[in-house]
Design a protein around this motif. Structure first.
Motif, short mmCIF file in Angstrom:
data_model
loop_
_atom_site.label_atom_id
_atom_site.label_comp_id
_atom_site.label_asym_id
_atom_site.label_seq_id
_atom_site.Cartn_x
_atom_site.Cartn_y
_atom_site.Cartn_z
N VAL A 150 4.13 -32.23 -41.55
CA VAL A 150 2.79 -32.04 -40.98
C VAL A 150 2.25 -33.37 -40.45
O VAL A 150 1.62 -33.41 -39.38
CB VAL A 150 1.83 -31.44 -42.04
CG1 VAL A 150 0.41 -31.37 -41.50
CG2 VAL A 150 2.30 -30.04 -42.43
N LEU A 151 2.50 -34.46 -41.17
CA LEU A 151 2.05 -35.76 -40.69
C LEU A 151 2.81 -36.19 -39.43
O LEU A 151 2.26 -36.86 -38.55
CB LEU A 151 2.21 -36.80 -41.79
CG LEU A 151 1.22 -36.65 -42.95
CD1 LEU A 151 1.59 -37.58 -44.09
CD2 LEU A 151 -0.19 -36.94 -42.48
N MET A 152 4.09 -35.79 -39.32
CA MET A 152 4.82 -36.03 -38.07
C MET A 152 4.12 -35.31 -36.91
O MET A 152 3.97 -35.86 -35.82
CB MET A 152 6.27 -35.54 -38.21
CG MET A 152 7.16 -36.43 -39.02
SD MET A 152 8.77 -35.66 -39.39
CE MET A 152 9.32 -35.26 -37.75
N ALA A 153 3.69 -34.08 -37.17
CA ALA A 153 2.97 -33.32 -36.13
C ALA A 153 1.67 -34.02 -35.75
O ALA A 153 1.31 -34.09 -34.57
CB ALA A 153 2.69 -31.90 -36.63
N ASP A 154 0.96 -34.56 -36.74
CA ASP A 154 -0.27 -35.31 -36.44
C ASP A 154 0.03 -36.50 -35.52
O ASP A 154 -0.72 -36.78 -34.58
CB ASP A 154 -0.90 -35.82 -37.74
CG ASP A 154 -1.44 -34.69 -38.60
OD1 ASP A 154 -1.69 -33.59 -38.06
OD2 ASP A 154 -1.60 -34.88 -39.82
N ALA A 173 3.70 -30.08 -27.51
CA ALA A 173 4.52 -28.93 -27.88
C ALA A 173 5.27 -29.18 -29.19
O ALA A 173 5.40 -28.29 -30.05
CB ALA A 173 5.51 -28.62 -26.75
N LYS A 174 5.77 -30.42 -29.38
CA LYS A 174 6.46 -30.75 -30.64
C LYS A 174 5.49 -30.64 -31.82
O LYS A 174 5.85 -30.12 -32.89
CB LYS A 174 7.02 -32.18 -30.56
CG LYS A 174 8.17 -32.34 -29.60
CD LYS A 174 8.88 -33.66 -29.78
CE LYS A 174 9.75 -33.67 -31.01
NZ LYS A 174 10.65 -34.81 -31.10
N GLN A 213 3.18 -24.94 -36.75
CA GLN A 213 3.41 -23.52 -36.97
C GLN A 213 4.57 -23.28 -37.93
O GLN A 213 4.53 -22.35 -38.75
CB GLN A 213 3.68 -22.83 -35.62
CG GLN A 213 2.44 -22.78 -34.74
CD GLN A 213 2.71 -22.18 -33.37
OE1 GLN A 213 3.86 -22.08 -32.93
NE2 GLN A 213 1.65 -21.78 -32.68
N ALA A 214 5.60 -24.13 -37.86
CA ALA A 214 6.74 -23.99 -38.78
C ALA A 214 6.34 -24.25 -40.23
O ALA A 214 7.01 -23.79 -41.16
CB ALA A 214 7.86 -24.95 -38.36
#
Length: 623
Positions: free
Chosen positions: A160-164, A187-188, A194-195
């Motif tokens: 989740v932090l990677m997504a941030d 998009a990444k 969502q994953a």
């Protein structure tokens, strides 16, 4: 102008907390409720209350609650809680547009986590710092801190932090007008959210902005509408306000001024109590100006333009003041860091001096005690020592003679082994000449390779019988001889060949020296045979590094052997195939026998790195 929904907005809106908004009506009532609560619960409650008051525009009560939370955290000396409160202070300053002060609070929050395992919190604060620099238009610093946060998140698999981090990088690239990169990072981020079961509303809102900047207006409107439905369903006025400010830009580009005005008016009403009031109202009046220009109503357009100009001047003045404060803050921070480093160095030196002095005093007291004890026992043991000395002297003479005889035998043995290996080498040379006459090329190569391996071992034994020490060998001199002999064998001119030998561990035991000698023989042979076919100035570097430690049981330090040429490089895929050449299998087998780990890569040529772990004495040897 774009208004991104940053990570802290998503944090304030979407993160679950222990607060009970219905009961948090004022600071005094909250304080009365928390009188009997545990300290850690009080800290969380005060932070939740501060967030709620900030959303309501009651900054004073928010600050008061955070000060109380900080006082409790400092009293119980909970560094992780202290860091969280400073982070909340930073978010409050962001809301008020005080970026320089926000950076100070975020840096304090990071300092309190220096020795803490709270990895997620560290990553989040690095993102906070980057986003603050983004708001201050310092994109280079923003990128630096975001990439630091992304690196940590990847290393420790914090999805989740990677997504941030990707979401923030998308905002950054969109500001740089690189829509392709912005949409890619966004998009990444959405995919990772969502994953992991997250709704990704912040990233979806930002994607609407990035669609608009990329010229994909229909997709931008659709994404705004989806975000608006989400905001209405969750009664999220904060998110709705951001959508009201941004959606009119897309509607104007779709030539729908009436709908654009509707949302602009809603944004104007929302901005009366929302954050960043000056900037939002400047943007809204700019949108209304363009709407009425599009309709041809110039008088009303002019009136809105004047309103925009008034707010723009206010924003510019505030921005200039903020930039001056930030520049001064960065300078002061650098000066402070320099002073801290100097003080740390001085303290370290003083502590070291004090430690040595204390150790000296302890040693002196211990020595005096030992001397006193020895004085009492020497007179009783002199007679026994005299007899023991006589026995020891006789034994020493016998051992010395035996040692001399043993060294002579070992030297003679090494001399004979060297002569025998020389004979084997000569026989292999004669055999290769015979095969050469018969045209057996592969057999010749195999025999010559074997001959070189025999000569590499012979060099070891030659050095052993030439020295007094028969258990160790001067590896530096050995490597030099091996290099020169192979250089000559393959027809290279020593004057035209550049070499670099860096040997930190000069003495090695014979067993390990033999293994290293054979490994080097294979690596150097490959280099001389294949590496320099089209190289005008051949170069080869050999480094044998030793990593010493203070462990008294250390018998041999960790060794690192590096061999680097400037040739054409190595086909790594071919090297890694299981069914490889005999030379490669020999190198691998010898590396395993030495207990080492071999790495092979291309670095402007072929690079070999063999790491051999340290060797420690057994308990009996240490005793």
């Amino acid at each position: 102008m774009k208004w991104y929904l940053f990570l802290w907005a998503g944090f304030l809106l979407n993160q679950p907390t222990n607060a009970q908004p219905a009961s948090l009506t004022a600071y005094d009532s909250l304080r009365a409720q928390l009188v009997q609560a545990p300290d850690t619960v009080q800290i969380v409650k005060y932070q939740d209350f501060a967030e709620e008051m900030l959303h309501k525009g009651r900054v004073g009560e928010s600050q008061t609650a955070l000060k109380e939370a900080l006082a409790i955290a400092e009293r119980i000396k909970n560094e992780r809680k202290i860091s969280k409160v400073y982070e909340s202070f930073g978010l409050l300053e962001i809301d008020q547009g005080n970026f320089a002060q926000a950076l100070k609070y975020f840096q304090k929050a990071l300092d309190f986590l220096k020795d803490s395992p709270a990895l997620d919190q560290k990553i989040l604060i690095l993102l906070r710092i980057g986003q603050t620099y983004f708001l201050a238009n310092d994109l280079k610093q923003d990128e630096f801190y975001c990439l630091q946060a992304l690196k940590l998140a990847k290393q420790h698999n914090r999805a989740v932090l990677m997504a941030d981090c990707y979401s923030e990088l998308a905002n950054l690239e969109d500001t740089r007008k690189d829509s392709k990169k912005a949409l890619y990072y966004n998009a990444k981020a959405i995919a990772i959210y969502q994953a992991n079961g997250e709704d990704a509303i912040g990233a979806r809102f930002n994607r609407a902005i990035e669609y608009k900047n990329a010229g994909q207006y229909a997709q931008s409107e659709q994404m705004y509408r989806e975000c608006l439905i989400y905001a209405e369903r969750h009664k999220d006025d904060y998110l709705k306000g951001y959508i009201y400010v941004n959606l009119p830009n897309t509607l104007l580009l779709l030539n729908r001024p009436d709908e654009a005005e509707k949302y602009a008016q809603l944004a104007l009403k929302w901005s009366e109590t929302g954050p960043e009031r000056l900037k939002f109202r400047e943007e809204i009046f700019d949108i209304l100006t363009r709407i009425y220009e599009k309709r041809g109503q110039d008088r009303q357009a002019l009136a809105y333009f004047r309103q925009k100009a008034m707010y723009r001047d206010s924003v510019l003045n505030a921005e200039k003041s903020r930039q001056l404060i930030m520049a001064e803050s960065r300078y002061q921070a650098r000066e402070k860091e320099s002073q801290i480093r100097k003080l740390d160095e001085e303290n370290s030196q003083k502590a070291q001096q004090l430690g040595w002095l204390s150790a000296g005093l302890v040693a002196l007291v211990g020595l005096l005690g030992v001397l006193f004890w020895q004085y009492r026992t020497i007179r009783r043991t002199n007679a026994r020592l005299t007899e023991n000395n006589r026995i020891i002297s006789e034994s020493h003479q016998k051992i010395t003679e035996q040692s001399r005889q043993l060294k002579t035998l070992l030297r003679e043995l090494n001399h004979r082994v060297k002569n025998n290996l020389a004979i084997v080498s000569s026989l292999l040379r004669l055999q290769s000449k015979r095969l050469e006459d018969e045209g057996a090329v592969q057999a010749i190569r195999a025999i010559r390779a074997g001959q070189q391996r025999v000569e590499a071992m012979a060099l070891i034994h030659q050095r052993l019988y030439m020295t007094e020490n028969v258990s160790t060998i001067n590896i530096k001199e050995y490597i030099t001889d091996l290099f020169d002999s192979l250089l000559l064998a393959y027809g290279f001119d020593k004057a035209l060949f550049e070499r670099e030998l860096l040997i930190e561990q000069e003495e090695l035991d014979v067993d390990l020296a033999v293994l290293l000698g054979l490994i080097l023989n294979e690596i150097l042979t490959n280099a001389f045979k294949y590496a320099y076919e089209h190289v005008q100035r051949p170069f080869l570097r050999i480094r044998l590094a030793a990593d010493y430690s203070d462990d008294p049981n250390l018998a041999r330090p960790r060794l690192t052997l590096e061999v680097q040429d400037n040739g054409v490089g190595l086909d790594i895929q071919r090297w890694e195939r299981p069914n490889q050449s005999f030379g490669k299998r020999l190198i691998t087998s010898l590396s395993e026998q030495a207990g080492g780990h071999l790495e092979v890569s291309n670095r402007n040529g072929t690079y070999h790195r063999l790491v051999i772990p340290p060797l420690y004495m057994s308990e009996s040897e240490a005793a």
